[in-house]
Scaffold this motif. Sequence first.
Motif, PDB file in Angstrom:
ATOM      1  N   GLN A 174     -43.767   1.077 -32.162  1.00  0.00           N
ATOM      2  CA  GLN A 174     -43.904   2.263 -31.345  1.00  0.00           C
ATOM      3  C   GLN A 174     -44.956   3.445 -31.556  1.00  0.00           C
ATOM      4  OE1 GLN A 174     -39.892   3.744 -30.348  1.00  0.00           O
ATOM      5  NE2 GLN A 174     -39.596   2.137 -28.920  1.00  0.00           N
ATOM      6  N   VAL A 175     -45.683   3.781 -30.934  1.00  0.00           N
ATOM      7  CA  VAL A 175     -46.779   4.611 -31.212  1.00  0.00           C
ATOM      8  C   VAL A 175     -46.253   6.223 -30.869  1.00  0.00           C
ATOM      9  CG1 VAL A 175     -48.952   5.421 -30.755  1.00  0.00           C
ATOM     10  CG2 VAL A 175     -48.579   3.181 -30.685  1.00  0.00           C
ATOM     11  N   THR A 176     -46.080   7.095 -31.708  1.00  0.00           N
ATOM     12  CA  THR A 176     -45.640   8.401 -31.694  1.00  0.00           C
ATOM     13  C   THR A 176     -46.763   9.164 -30.915  1.00  0.00           C
ATOM     14  OG1 THR A 176     -46.499   9.231 -33.551  1.00  0.00           O
ATOM     15  CG2 THR A 176     -44.462   8.168 -33.712  1.00  0.00           C
ATOM     16  N   PRO A 177     -46.401  10.427 -30.504  1.00  0.00           N
ATOM     17  CA  PRO A 177     -47.239  11.252 -29.748  1.00  0.00           C
ATOM     18  C   PRO A 177     -48.523  11.619 -30.737  1.00  0.00           C
ATOM     19  CG  PRO A 177     -45.130  12.041 -29.063  1.00  0.00           C
ATOM     20  CD  PRO A 177     -45.002  10.934 -30.196  1.00  0.00           C
ATOM     21  N   ALA A 178     -48.427  11.623 -32.035  1.00  0.00           N
ATOM     22  CA  ALA A 178     -49.451  11.776 -33.139  1.00  0.00           C
ATOM     23  C   ALA A 178     -50.022  10.599 -33.220  1.00  0.00           C
ATOM     24  CB  ALA A 178     -48.674  12.381 -34.274  1.00  0.00           C
ATOM     25  N   GLY A 179     -49.644   9.544 -32.897  1.00  0.00           N
ATOM     26  CA  GLY A 179     -50.778   8.335 -32.934  1.00  0.00           C
ATOM     27  C   GLY A 179     -50.300   7.206 -33.932  1.00  0.00           C
ATOM     28  N   THR A 180     -49.026   7.547 -34.716  1.00  0.00           N
ATOM     29  CA  THR A 180     -48.440   6.812 -35.622  1.00  0.00           C
ATOM     30  C   THR A 180     -47.859   5.651 -35.011  1.00  0.00           C
ATOM     31  OG1 THR A 180     -48.223   8.804 -36.908  1.00  0.00           O
ATOM     32  CG2 THR A 180     -47.118   6.803 -37.422  1.00  0.00           C
ATOM     33  N   ARG A 181     -48.002   4.449 -35.734  1.00  0.00           N
ATOM     34  CA  ARG A 181     -47.421   3.349 -35.356  1.00  0.00           C
ATOM     35  C   ARG A 181     -46.315   2.727 -36.255  1.00  0.00           C
ATOM     36  NH1 ARG A 181     -50.975   0.225 -31.955  1.00  0.00           N
ATOM     37  NH2 ARG A 181     -53.025   1.152 -31.815  1.00  0.00           N
ATOM     38  N   LEU A 182     -45.068   3.154 -35.542  1.00  0.00           N
ATOM     39  CA  LEU A 182     -43.910   2.785 -36.530  1.00  0.00           C
ATOM     40  C   LEU A 182     -43.163   1.539 -36.099  1.00  0.00           C
ATOM     41  CD1 LEU A 182     -42.184   6.313 -36.314  1.00  0.00           C
ATOM     42  CD2 LEU A 182     -43.648   5.409 -38.167  1.00  0.00           C
ATOM     43  N   ASN A 221     -27.292  -5.091 -45.192  1.00  0.00           N
ATOM     44  CA  ASN A 221     -28.634  -5.037 -43.822  1.00  0.00           C
ATOM     45  C   ASN A 221     -29.007  -3.567 -43.909  1.00  0.00           C
ATOM     46  OD1 ASN A 221     -29.367  -4.543 -41.176  1.00  0.00           O
ATOM     47  ND2 ASN A 221     -30.558  -6.258 -41.642  1.00  0.00           N
ATOM     48  N   VAL A 222     -30.367  -3.455 -43.947  1.00  0.00           N
ATOM     49  CA  VAL A 222     -30.729  -2.084 -43.701  1.00  0.00           C
ATOM     50  C   VAL A 222     -31.999  -2.267 -42.806  1.00  0.00           C
ATOM     51  CG1 VAL A 222     -30.040  -0.871 -45.954  1.00  0.00           C
ATOM     52  CG2 VAL A 222     -32.480  -2.061 -45.837  1.00  0.00           C
ATOM     53  N   THR A 223     -32.242  -1.426 -41.906  1.00  0.00           N
ATOM     54  CA  THR A 223     -33.322  -1.319 -41.026  1.00  0.00           C
ATOM     55  C   THR A 223     -34.200  -0.111 -41.371  1.00  0.00           C
ATOM     56  OG1 THR A 223     -32.519  -2.738 -39.288  1.00  0.00           O
ATOM     57  CG2 THR A 223     -34.195  -1.574 -38.537  1.00  0.00           C
ATOM     58  N   VAL A 224     -35.547  -0.052 -41.514  1.00  0.00           N
ATOM     59  CA  VAL A 224     -36.218   0.935 -41.608  1.00  0.00           C
ATOM     60  C   VAL A 224     -37.610   0.814 -41.190  1.00  0.00           C
ATOM     61  CG1 VAL A 224     -37.485   2.033 -43.716  1.00  0.00           C
ATOM     62  CG2 VAL A 224     -35.608   0.962 -44.250  1.00  0.00           C
ATOM     63  N   ASN A 225     -37.925   2.166 -40.381  1.00  0.00           N
ATOM     64  CA  ASN A 225     -39.065   2.302 -39.423  1.00  0.00           C
ATOM     65  C   ASN A 225     -40.164   2.356 -40.724  1.00  0.00           C
ATOM     66  OD1 ASN A 225     -38.608   1.996 -36.912  1.00  0.00           O
ATOM     67  ND2 ASN A 225     -37.504   4.068 -36.936  1.00  0.00           N
ATOM     68  N   VAL A 226     -41.000   1.646 -40.603  1.00  0.00           N
ATOM     69  CA  VAL A 226     -42.319   1.462 -41.621  1.00  0.00           C
ATOM     70  C   VAL A 226     -43.649   1.914 -40.831  1.00  0.00           C
ATOM     71  CG1 VAL A 226     -41.436   0.111 -43.369  1.00  0.00           C
ATOM     72  CG2 VAL A 226     -42.577  -1.061 -41.448  1.00  0.00           C
ATOM     73  N   ASP A 227     -44.537   2.509 -41.291  1.00  0.00           N
ATOM     74  CA  ASP A 227     -45.542   3.080 -40.693  1.00  0.00           C
ATOM     75  C   ASP A 227     -46.927   2.141 -40.897  1.00  0.00           C
ATOM     76  OD1 ASP A 227     -48.049   4.386 -40.021  1.00  0.00           O
ATOM     77  OD2 ASP A 227     -47.641   6.398 -40.906  1.00  0.00           O
ATOM     78  N   ILE A 228     -47.158   1.293 -39.903  1.00  0.00           N
ATOM     79  CA  ILE A 228     -48.337   0.385 -40.174  1.00  0.00           C
ATOM     80  C   ILE A 228     -49.417   0.900 -39.575  1.00  0.00           C
ATOM     81  CG2 ILE A 228     -46.648  -1.394 -39.950  1.00  0.00           C
ATOM     82  CD1 ILE A 228     -47.560  -1.774 -36.873  1.00  0.00           C
ATOM     83  N   THR A 229     -49.660   2.279 -39.187  1.00  0.00           N
ATOM     84  CA  THR A 229     -50.890   2.738 -38.928  1.00  0.00           C
ATOM     85  C   THR A 229     -52.348   2.141 -39.370  1.00  0.00           C
ATOM     86  OG1 THR A 229     -49.474   4.642 -38.113  1.00  0.00           O
ATOM     87  CG2 THR A 229     -52.017   4.728 -37.993  1.00  0.00           C
ATOM     88  N   LYS A 230     -52.214   2.443 -40.639  1.00  0.00           N
ATOM     89  CA  LYS A 230     -53.625   1.997 -41.314  1.00  0.00           C
ATOM     90  C   LYS A 230     -53.825   0.739 -41.685  1.00  0.00           C
ATOM     91  CE  LYS A 230     -53.761   6.660 -43.661  1.00  0.00           C
ATOM     92  NZ  LYS A 230     -53.755   7.433 -44.844  1.00  0.00           N
ATOM     93  N   THR A 231     -52.675   0.040 -41.687  1.00  0.00           N
ATOM     94  CA  THR A 231     -52.940  -1.431 -42.073  1.00  0.00           C
ATOM     95  C   THR A 231     -53.119  -2.026 -40.636  1.00  0.00           C
ATOM     96  OG1 THR A 231     -51.727  -1.636 -43.982  1.00  0.00           O
ATOM     97  CG2 THR A 231     -51.557  -3.702 -42.793  1.00  0.00           C
ATOM     98  N   TYR A 232     -52.710  -1.626 -39.572  1.00  0.00           N
ATOM     99  CA  TYR A 232     -52.964  -2.187 -38.374  1.00  0.00           C
ATOM    100  C   TYR A 232     -54.313  -2.031 -37.891  1.00  0.00           C
ATOM    101  CZ  TYR A 232     -52.213  -3.326 -33.310  1.00  0.00           C
ATOM    102  OH  TYR A 232     -52.190  -3.911 -32.059  1.00  0.00           O
ATOM    103  N   ALA A 233     -54.768  -0.878 -38.094  1.00  0.00           N
ATOM    104  CA  ALA A 233     -56.171  -0.536 -37.903  1.00  0.00           C
ATOM    105  C   ALA A 233     -57.178  -1.422 -38.853  1.00  0.00           C
ATOM    106  CB  ALA A 233     -56.586   0.913 -38.046  1.00  0.00           C
TER     107      ALA A 233
END
Length: 195
Positions: A151-159, A7-19
């Motif tokens: 989670q939303v980072t201070p830079a506005g990235t959704r991880l 098993n692996v768990t990776v934080n993926v950046d969903i910022t653009k797709t979410y928007a």
Amino acid sequence: MMPTGFNVTVNVDITKTYAAVKAKHWRFFPVYLQLITRLLSEQPEFMVGQTDDQLYHFDNLTPAYSIYHADNDTISGMWTAYSANIDTFYQNYLADRTTYQTQHGPVIKPDQPENAYMINMIPNLHFSSYTPLSFNGLPNFLPVIEAGQYQVTPAGTRLMPLSFTIHHAVADGHHVSRFFEKLQANLDKPENWLE
């Protein structure tokens, strides 16, 4: 080979797709289901089935997921017919949700196909690791996917944490790495597949 998995768990950046999903006034969950299923279906090592002692490949996979019932705080098993066309799949999902949302039980949509794999999301829990455990001892060569709360980072990235569990007899780390590379590339360019 030893009956092992990993098993692996990776934080993926969903910022653009979410928007992009929100701009279409769509729900994120069915888009997540379709994208993951499409990418898994591009890698034959993630589509291995078994009958008796014979292994074989499915042509594609079907997402099997849970539906939450707010009236009694339970979940039920569901599945939606896969389509490579995002609009078709999205409509299939909405139709299933409308039909089965008020039904209760362990599995509410009958006749789940053999090529169904487990995929879910825990929208209220951000985790750093998630490992499903099998208690029946039966081999399962299909992946198990679980997303957590973004989670939303201070830079506005959704991880968003994404857990990937697979039997080691069918896949190695480089197969899963390739999947995550393709996933992030798609998440970064939703205009190539969501429109």
